[in-house]
Design a protein around this motif. Structure first.
Motif, PDB file in Angstrom:
ATOM      1  N   SER A  74       0.835  -1.210   0.000  1.00  9.06           N
ATOM      2  CA  SER A  74       0.000   0.000   0.000  1.00  9.06           C
ATOM      3  C   SER A  74       0.867   1.258   0.000  1.00  9.06           C
ATOM      4  O   SER A  74       0.517   2.252  -0.648  1.00  9.06           O
ATOM      5  N   ARG A 108       0.729   4.107  -2.930  1.00 12.40           N
ATOM      6  CA  ARG A 108       0.496   5.508  -2.594  1.00 12.40           C
ATOM      7  C   ARG A 108       1.623   6.398  -3.121  1.00 12.40           C
ATOM      8  O   ARG A 108       1.371   7.466  -3.675  1.00 12.40           O
ATOM      9  N   ASP A 132       0.765   9.319  -5.684  1.00 11.87           N
ATOM     10  CA  ASP A 132       0.895  10.691  -5.194  1.00 11.87           C
ATOM     11  C   ASP A 132       1.958  11.512  -5.915  1.00 11.87           C
ATOM     12  O   ASP A 132       2.067  12.705  -5.666  1.00 11.87           O
TER      13      ASP A 132
END
Length: 108
Positions: A70, A74, A78
């Motif tokens: 995860s 991310r 991002d």
């Protein structure tokens, strides 16, 4: 050389497979960026040593990008550039990549 996030992800997956890890994490993203940008290989060797100290090695296996952690997902989501990705990896405290970067900086 034009480095893309997709290229980084593909190499990170290969690096994780080679190390025998069952996931693709931030440490693999960091290692792949260094592999693609470090002509001398010095940074890659330092990062690889830190990964082995932190996580160890397993038996090489086949992985795909569906094995992303995860934190790695991310970091990729991002950031829009490789530079932003590196900044995210450095400051995502608690991630393997940030720990590795900190360890290398402390040893210098």
């Amino acid at each position: 050389m034009n480095i893309t996030k997709n290229g980084v992800l593909m190499l990170a997956t290969a690096e994780a497979s080679m190390l025998g890890h069952t996931y693709v994490g931030t440490e693999h993203l960091l290692l792949s960026i260094c592999s693609l940008t470090d002509a001398t290989g010095k940074s890659r060797k330092l990062i690889l040593k830190e990964i082995e100290n932190l996580v160890g090695r397993g038996t090489p296996q086949v992985l795909s990008d569906r094995y992303l952690t995860s934190q790695a997902k991310r970091a990729l989501t991002d950031s829009s550039t490789i530079k932003e990705l590196l900044i995210t990896l450095k400051y995502d405290f608690g991630s393997a990549a940030s720990i590795i970067i900190k360890n290398i900086q402390e040893k210098r």
